[in-house]
Design a protein around this motif. Sequence first.
Motif, PDB file in Angstrom:
ATOM      1  N   ARG A 100       0.821  -1.215   0.000  1.00 41.20           N
ATOM      2  CA  ARG A 100       0.000   0.000   0.000  1.00 41.20           C
ATOM      3  C   ARG A 100       0.855   1.266   0.000  1.00 41.20           C
TER       4      ARG A 100
ATOM      5  N   SER B 269       1.369  -7.007  -1.983  1.00 39.73           N
ATOM      6  CA  SER B 269       0.549  -7.346  -0.817  1.00 39.73           C
ATOM      7  C   SER B 269      -0.919  -7.311  -1.237  1.00 39.73           C
TER       8      SER B 269
ATOM      9  N   VAL C 255       1.037 -12.043  -2.879  1.00 38.54           N
ATOM     10  CA  VAL C 255       1.838 -12.976  -2.086  1.00 38.54           C
ATOM     11  C   VAL C 255       1.193 -13.082  -0.712  1.00 38.54           C
TER      12      VAL C 255
ATOM     13  N   THR D 170      -3.619 -15.878   1.181  1.00 36.73           N
ATOM     14  CA  THR D 170      -4.647 -16.090   0.153  1.00 36.73           C
ATOM     15  C   THR D 170      -4.097 -15.779  -1.235  1.00 36.73           C
TER      16      THR D 170
ATOM     17  N   SER E 163       3.794  -3.599   5.307  1.00 35.58           N
ATOM     18  CA  SER E 163       3.935  -3.566   6.765  1.00 35.58           C
ATOM     19  C   SER E 163       4.401  -4.904   7.339  1.00 35.58           C
TER      20      SER E 163
ATOM     21  N   GLN F 136      -0.632 -12.369   7.464  1.00 34.55           N
ATOM     22  CA  GLN F 136      -1.130 -13.037   6.252  1.00 34.55           C
ATOM     23  C   GLN F 136      -0.176 -12.844   5.082  1.00 34.55           C
TER      24      GLN F 136
ATOM     25  N   ASN G 278      10.844   0.597   4.529  1.00 31.75           N
ATOM     26  CA  ASN G 278       9.591   1.070   5.103  1.00 31.75           C
ATOM     27  C   ASN G 278       9.867   2.322   5.943  1.00 31.75           C
TER      28      ASN G 278
END
Length: 345
Positions: free
Chosen positions: A233, A258, A273, A276, A291, A295, A310
């Motif tokens: 994001r 992400s 990645v 899910t 982040s 998951q 980051n």
Amino acid sequence: MEPLPDDAILVLLDVGLDGALAPSAAGLLGAAAGVGTPVALVLVSGGDADVSDGGGDAGGAAGSVGDAFAAAAAELGAVHVLLAEPAGLGRQVAVPEADALAAAAALVHPDAVVCSHSVRGREIAGRFAARSRSGLAVDAVGLSRDDEGVVAHHSVYGGAYDVRSAVTFGAPVITVRQGAIDARAQAQPVQARRIEVAASGMRTAVIESVEATVAESTRPELRGAARVVSGGRGLGSGERFELVERLADALGAAVGASRAAVDAGYVPQTLQVGQTGVSVSPQLYVALGISGAIQHRAGMQTSKTIVAINTDADAPIFEIADFGVVGDLFEVVPQLIDALESRKA
Ligand code: FAD
């Protein structure tokens, strides 16, 4: 031809739509060689399962497709190669492959059956395990052996725990995550034979047509890539995601993302990645503006070297990163690309 070994690990090798062994083959045979003697099963269609006389001469006069597969599998460490041509291959989902595994297992009496954790491999492994009443261990990232048999190693809960699973009876059926195994087996002389497969006639979905999607990218495919650069994001928009692609190209890497980046429409879902999305285990994973939610980590934590960039020093991705840069990716990444390109020059 040498007799089949007592400690055989039966390895189903995927064949891609391009007609070659899938890249997962080397890791599967490498994993098998660490716990027993790899016996490969390769499925072919249309009379291609024939092998030259003696089954061992891949360079023989016949030069059939069967010979070529046998040679490729032996080169990657298969001590024996079984070639089968089950009825319905390519027209029915998973049943022909499960039929072939059943025939091969009856011949080989393996200590374990190993398949790729690809979509197809999972389907086949599940069917075969249910049919043979075997225990199924999925998404293994390693194999070992103890006094009682073959043990599968798993990285679970986003890589927070390493667990081991083993069956209490029979031979386990194990799917192995693509890219997770570094070990490679030694090349072997070709010993191939064709096996007959009885069709079970079990019900399954029928494939009416297959259409290959034209790859729009020259980048490596995400699954099984040796290097992956993923964006989150923090990229802020689809246009700005282009920076991820530029770094990926400078590194010769595949592009990942992400779920937040996918949900925001920066990139298609095929690049996701994580839990899910796709699970990857590259040599190098670079996370940009991600982040590190559990998951997401579930799909990349077994990467060999993780680099994170980051702005937030407390982002959880830094807990698992081997190298971290606390900074604005829009300042750091262009400098990184320049440095990489000047090295090439
Ligand atoms: P954020 O968590 O919003 O993080 C963005 C990061 O970018 C922040 O750390 C921020 O500090 C940083 N940043 C912002 N600007 C900059 C800048 N200029 N430079 C550098 N850094 C910057 N997520 C997945 O990824 N994959 C999955 O498969 C997945 N499956 C899920 C399944 C379920 C059932 C659920 C509930 C969630 C799932 N999620 C999955 C979502 C997951 O929980 C997170 O919401 C998601 O991973 C967050 O994505 P992100 O890190 O890109 O976004």
